[in-house]
Enzyme design. Structure first.
Site, PDB file in Angstrom:
ATOM      1  N   GLY A 162      23.019  55.990  14.289  1.00 15.37           N
ATOM      2  CA  GLY A 162      22.278  55.262  14.314  1.00 15.37           C
ATOM      3  C   GLY A 162      21.429  55.504  15.525  1.00 15.37           C
ATOM      4  N   SER A 163      20.361  54.737  16.491  1.00 14.52           N
ATOM      5  CA  SER A 163      19.074  54.168  17.110  1.00 14.52           C
ATOM      6  C   SER A 163      19.893  54.883  18.661  1.00 14.52           C
ATOM      7  CB  SER A 163      18.315  53.350  17.014  1.00 14.52           C
ATOM      8  OG  SER A 163      19.310  51.343  17.748  1.00 14.52           O
ATOM      9  N   GLU A 209       9.952  57.779  18.064  1.00 15.43           N
ATOM     10  CA  GLU A 209      10.234  57.065  17.038  1.00 15.43           C
ATOM     11  C   GLU A 209      10.425  56.400  15.794  1.00 15.43           C
ATOM     12  OE1 GLU A 209      14.462  58.753  14.729  1.00 15.43           O
ATOM     13  OE2 GLU A 209      14.748  57.216  15.818  1.00 15.43           O
ATOM     14  N   GLU A 229      25.923  60.882  16.749  1.00 13.21           N
ATOM     15  CA  GLU A 229      24.162  60.815  16.329  1.00 13.21           C
ATOM     16  C   GLU A 229      23.032  59.871  15.932  1.00 13.21           C
ATOM     17  OE1 GLU A 229      25.587  62.576  12.093  1.00 13.21           O
ATOM     18  OE2 GLU A 229      27.678  62.686  12.976  1.00 13.21           O
ATOM     19  N   GLY A 252      22.849  53.336  20.340  1.00 14.63           N
ATOM     20  CA  GLY A 252      24.365  54.803  20.695  1.00 14.63           C
ATOM     21  C   GLY A 252      23.905  54.954  21.861  1.00 14.63           C
ATOM     22  N   LYS A 301      32.679  51.246   9.061  1.00 17.88           N
ATOM     23  CA  LYS A 301      31.808  49.475   9.089  1.00 17.88           C
ATOM     24  C   LYS A 301      30.193  50.052   8.327  1.00 17.88           C
ATOM     25  CE  LYS A 301      27.983  47.934  11.264  1.00 17.88           C
ATOM     26  NZ  LYS A 301      27.304  46.961   9.822  1.00 17.88           N
TER      27      LYS A 301
END
Length: 493
Positions: A239-240, A395, A261, A244, A186
């Protein structure tokens, strides 16, 4: 736009792009589509098919059927397929770089000079590793004939973000394929083009139908059914940190292995004996690379008080000279952020930081390029102030950094380790003994010395704490992550 594109890129973008399932191009069951937008102008680049749970089910069932034959191939046979793919990717590298630059908004010079060639290197690295890997080991046990056998899992699902579509595809999917798994991918709805183009090339080199499948769609429509499907054996998410955590919980309900990750808030410590010009080059490059949309980039700059003013003068001069423009333009050094929503997020952080008392070291923000307001451009900005400021702690994912002075090594380390992120930091000093000492005390998956954003195959990369779990990328460990272990034992006597 068309002035820069290869004939292959023009042809690929000239028609609605379906999904890739079972080696064929098919529209989604619902018939829905989504437009892919050029962040440099806000205009439509292409239209792609938009899937949902029905399409995911078809893709996973297809991949499950293909697994039997793909996993039965020898490692050398799978490596032959992958090496043919690498050759094909290399022959189409300019087109891939253009699609990546156009889709993400990143500078073509970066896509062409790093993203695409480094991703192609990944294919050859894991093809070679698969041939030479250890698929089992003997256990030295008393009165027992025992061994460990390593075998692929089956269908592996991958959910990717929009900042490095091509490299994240290569770093994660290729080791899974090399190990004998089949995959359902995806990609981010915002940036699916290079992933779909890779499917076209995989088809052309004869990778068997069903081994690689791609469904484009929203997270809840595609990502959730991919994670929850009973035939999916392993999930990888990039991703974030917030998303996650949700995915980790979902995988835990089944349970299946999950590699995460996630985000970061990297710190760079610059001591007063550092090569200032090198530190300036590295850190200015860190926040302009991909317009700061890099999870491992350094966005907290801890500068020794003795060189702070000199460093600021040099780095602001460097950043002011950055050529901002459309990603597809070969002269561009920094493109736009990926979307209007991301532009708004970056600008909102700037406003919040100033509201909380930050001071502008370099004023930045929304800018127009070539007299047009259609693109999602943000010029670099630097703030300074209290480490309690939101721009120091969270972030931002844009071309921004927060500067703090420090006096002692201990003070710098305390600032570095003050957050729950743990992805990548760096230390700058001519004293290599001090560099190693500080690097070892940084709580992160990666500590870099006199450089930032350091990648090489064979060099593990991954995060800890809020920055990830379950392994990294770019190393033999990544390959072995996609092999399950089975113990086989026989009593003797």
């Amino acid at each position: 736009m068309n002035d820069f594109l290869t004939p292959q890129a023009k042809q690929f973008l000239s028609q609605s792009i379906p999904q890739f399932i079972n080696g064929t191009w098919i529209n989604s069951e619902s018939g829905k589509t989504t437009d892919v937008i050029d962040p440099s102008s806000g205009s439509k680049i292409a239209t792609v098919s938009s899937g949902d749970a029905q399409d995911v089910n078809l893709a996973v069932v297809t991949a499950d059927k293909a697994f039997k034959n793909w996993s039965a191939l020898s490692p050398a046979e799978r490596a032959q397929y992958l090496n043919r793919l690498a050759d094909k990717l290399e022959s189409e590298s300019e087109t891939l770089a253009q699609l990546e630059a156009l889709d993400v908004g990143k500078a073509f010079v970066n896509a062409d000079g790093f993203d695409i060639p480094f991703g192609i290197e990944c294919v050859r690295y894991y093809a070679d590793l698969a041939v030479n890997a250890d698929y089992g080991k003997t256990l030295d046990l008393k009165d027992m004939d025992a061994r460990v056998h390593r075998a692929p899992y089956g269908v592996c699902g991958f959910i990717f973000p929009w900042n490095f579509p091509f490299d994240l595809l290569m770093w994660n999917v290729i080791p899974a394929l090399a190990a004998g798994n089949t995959v359902v991918i995806k990609p981010a709805e915002l940036t699916p083009l290079t992933t779909l183009y890779v499917c076209k090339l995989a088809e052309e080199v004869g990778i068997p139908a069903g081994v690689i499948n791609v469904v484009v769609g929203a997270g809840r429509a595609v990502g959730t059914p991919l994670i929850e499907h009973p035939k999916t054996r392993r999930i990888s998410f990039t991703g974030s940190s917030g998303v996650g955590k949700q995915i980790a919980s979902m995988c835990g309900q089944r349970p299946i292995p999950c590699k995460l990750e996630l985000g970061g808030k990297g710190a760079a410590v610059v001591f007063d004996d550092a090569d200032i010009d090198n530190a300036v080059e590295q850190l200015a490059g860190a926040i302009t690379l991909n317009t700061g949309q890099v999870c491992c980039t350094a966005t907290r700059w801890l500068i020794h008080e003795n060189i702070y003013d000199q460093f600021v003068e040099k780095v602001t001069t460097k950043l002011k000279s950055t050529v901002i423009g459309p990603g597809i333009d070969p002269k561009t050094e920094m493109g736009p952020v990926v979307s209007q929503a991301q532009q708004n997020t970056v600008l909102e952080y700037l406003d919040k930081g100033l509201t909380e008392g930050a001071v502008e070291v370099l004023a930045g923000g929304k800018v127009s390029v070539n007299g047009h307001d259609g693109g999602y451009y943000v010029s670099p900005y630097l703030l300074t102030g209290s480490p309690n400021n939101i721009c120091f702690k969270e972030e931002i994912f844009g071309p921004a950094a927060f500067l703090v002075k420090f006096k002692t090594e201990g003070e710098a380390l305390e600032l570095v380790n003050s957050l729950e992120y743990g992805l990548a930091n760096s230390v700058f000093s001519r004293d290599i003994e001090r560099c190693n000492r500080v690097a070892e005390q940084m709580i992160a998956g990666n500590s870099w010395i006199n450089a930032h954003n350091v990648f090489a195959y064979g060099l593990p990369y991954g995060g800890i704490n809020m920055s990830g779990v379950g392994g990294g990328v770019n190393s033999p460990e990544t390959f072995y992550d996609y092999l399950r272990e089975l113990t086989i034992a026989r009593p003797l006597g």
